[in-house]
Motif scaffolding. Sequence first.
Motif, PDB file in Angstrom:
ATOM      1  N   UNK A  53     157.635 130.118  82.372  1.00 35.13           N
ATOM      2  CA  UNK A  53     157.538 129.175  81.754  1.00 35.13           C
ATOM      3  C   UNK A  53     158.721 128.117  81.617  1.00 35.13           C
ATOM      4  N   UNK A  54     159.646 128.245  82.880  1.00 33.46           N
ATOM      5  CA  UNK A  54     160.795 127.482  82.817  1.00 33.46           C
ATOM      6  C   UNK A  54     160.579 126.246  83.878  1.00 33.46           C
ATOM      7  N   UNK A  55     160.955 125.047  83.655  1.00 35.71           N
ATOM      8  CA  UNK A  55     160.825 124.007  84.216  1.00 35.71           C
ATOM      9  C   UNK A  55     161.666 124.086  85.631  1.00 35.71           C
ATOM     10  N   UNK A  56     161.073 124.236  86.964  1.00 32.25           N
ATOM     11  CA  UNK A  56     161.986 124.622  88.113  1.00 32.25           C
ATOM     12  C   UNK A  56     161.906 123.414  89.038  1.00 32.25           C
ATOM     13  N   UNK A  57     161.399 122.198  88.736  1.00 34.51           N
ATOM     14  CA  UNK A  57     161.549 121.062  89.299  1.00 34.51           C
ATOM     15  C   UNK A  57     162.718 120.225  89.280  1.00 34.51           C
ATOM     16  N   UNK A  58     163.841 120.800  90.253  1.00 33.24           N
ATOM     17  CA  UNK A  58     165.023 120.216  90.191  1.00 33.24           C
ATOM     18  C   UNK A  58     164.942 118.741  90.633  1.00 33.24           C
ATOM     19  N   UNK A  59     166.085 117.931  90.168  1.00 35.09           N
ATOM     20  CA  UNK A  59     166.356 116.550  90.537  1.00 35.09           C
ATOM     21  C   UNK A  59     168.020 116.808  90.967  1.00 35.09           C
ATOM     22  N   UNK A  60     168.125 116.749  91.953  1.00 35.35           N
ATOM     23  CA  UNK A  60     169.420 116.737  92.551  1.00 35.35           C
ATOM     24  C   UNK A  60     170.196 115.296  93.033  1.00 35.35           C
ATOM     25  N   UNK A  61     171.210 114.867  92.240  1.00 35.88           N
ATOM     26  CA  UNK A  61     171.524 113.352  92.533  1.00 35.88           C
ATOM     27  C   UNK A  61     173.098 113.278  92.557  1.00 35.88           C
ATOM     28  N   UNK A  62     173.325 112.010  92.932  1.00 29.54           N
ATOM     29  CA  UNK A  62     174.678 111.690  93.028  1.00 29.54           C
ATOM     30  C   UNK A  62     174.873 110.500  91.657  1.00 29.54           C
ATOM     31  N   UNK A  63     176.004 110.793  90.991  1.00 27.88           N
ATOM     32  CA  UNK A  63     176.313 109.828  90.069  1.00 27.88           C
ATOM     33  C   UNK A  63     176.251 108.573  90.393  1.00 27.88           C
ATOM     34  N   UNK A  64     175.599 107.357  89.658  1.00 28.76           N
ATOM     35  CA  UNK A  64     175.914 106.298  90.112  1.00 28.76           C
ATOM     36  C   UNK A  64     177.047 105.427  89.672  1.00 28.76           C
ATOM     37  N   UNK A  65     177.818 106.009  89.059  1.00 30.73           N
ATOM     38  CA  UNK A  65     179.097 105.609  88.476  1.00 30.73           C
ATOM     39  C   UNK A  65     180.207 105.905  89.552  1.00 30.73           C
ATOM     40  N   UNK A  66     180.418 104.925  90.541  1.00 34.52           N
ATOM     41  CA  UNK A  66     181.542 105.277  91.469  1.00 34.52           C
ATOM     42  C   UNK A  66     182.794 105.655  90.958  1.00 34.52           C
ATOM     43  N   UNK A  67     183.334 105.294  89.654  1.00 26.62           N
ATOM     44  CA  UNK A  67     184.601 105.503  89.088  1.00 26.62           C
ATOM     45  C   UNK A  67     184.569 106.993  88.485  1.00 26.62           C
ATOM     46  N   UNK A  68     183.501 107.737  88.363  1.00 28.67           N
ATOM     47  CA  UNK A  68     183.361 108.909  87.833  1.00 28.67           C
ATOM     48  C   UNK A  68     184.333 110.031  88.486  1.00 28.67           C
TER      49      UNK A  68
END
Length: 244
Positions: free
Chosen positions: A74-89
């Motif tokens: 019952x767990x959501x297994x649809x991963x979103x793998x992303x790069x933070x849009x904030x270049x200064x993070x």
Amino acid sequence: MRSILKTVSLCALSVLSACGVPGAPPPGGGAVAPATPGAQVSGLSPAEARATFATVASRVEPVAERTCRTQTSGMNCDYLIRIDPDAKAPPNAYQSLSQSGRPVITFTRSMLGQIANADELAFVMSHEAAHHIRAHLARQQQNAVAGSVLLAGLATLAGGSTADISNAQDLGAIVGARGYSKEFELEADQLGTIITHQAGYRPSVGVQFFYRLPDPGDKFLGSHPANPDRVRVVQQTITRYGLN
């Protein structure tokens, strides 16, 4: 009694403030501590780093999702793998949940610049995926609630004021959330090692990322275990399952 409670609270707060991870999201993010500034990096251009990220994500994501579906219910297994849009993070990688409950793994651009190769990137990515599979965010929230209730109860019994009880609730939530965070990190290291291997990368190489992390040691209520403990878990997992 009230003075004792206040003293304990102040001491605990001072310890917690010393254990914070610079640039990490709020407690529950499953963050990987940033690598030492100026540490060995891959030397890739930003465009090359993004291309490597896309390739690694395309291989880790299906393995993580398959593992998630196999080991959870019952767990959501649809991963979103992303790069933070904030270049200064600042350098960081962490797992969170979207408003719809979708698991999200985020890398900052500066974090990509501190990872030496695709094996390290796959290991860190798999570690963050493992946090979701092991339900660490939910378990951490439960621990925070339990800690909040416990310290608020102690403050009430001690005859604390409304402000004292409120402060105790906040402190209890922090202490509760941190209580098992080291164990959570080691659990994610163990499962992340397996996911890394199944995605076609080498955890024996990926684990070298820990050699460049600032070692948090074994601090009381620290958010991360000592680096040698993490390396040991990875090496034991590699040996146990015959990985590479």
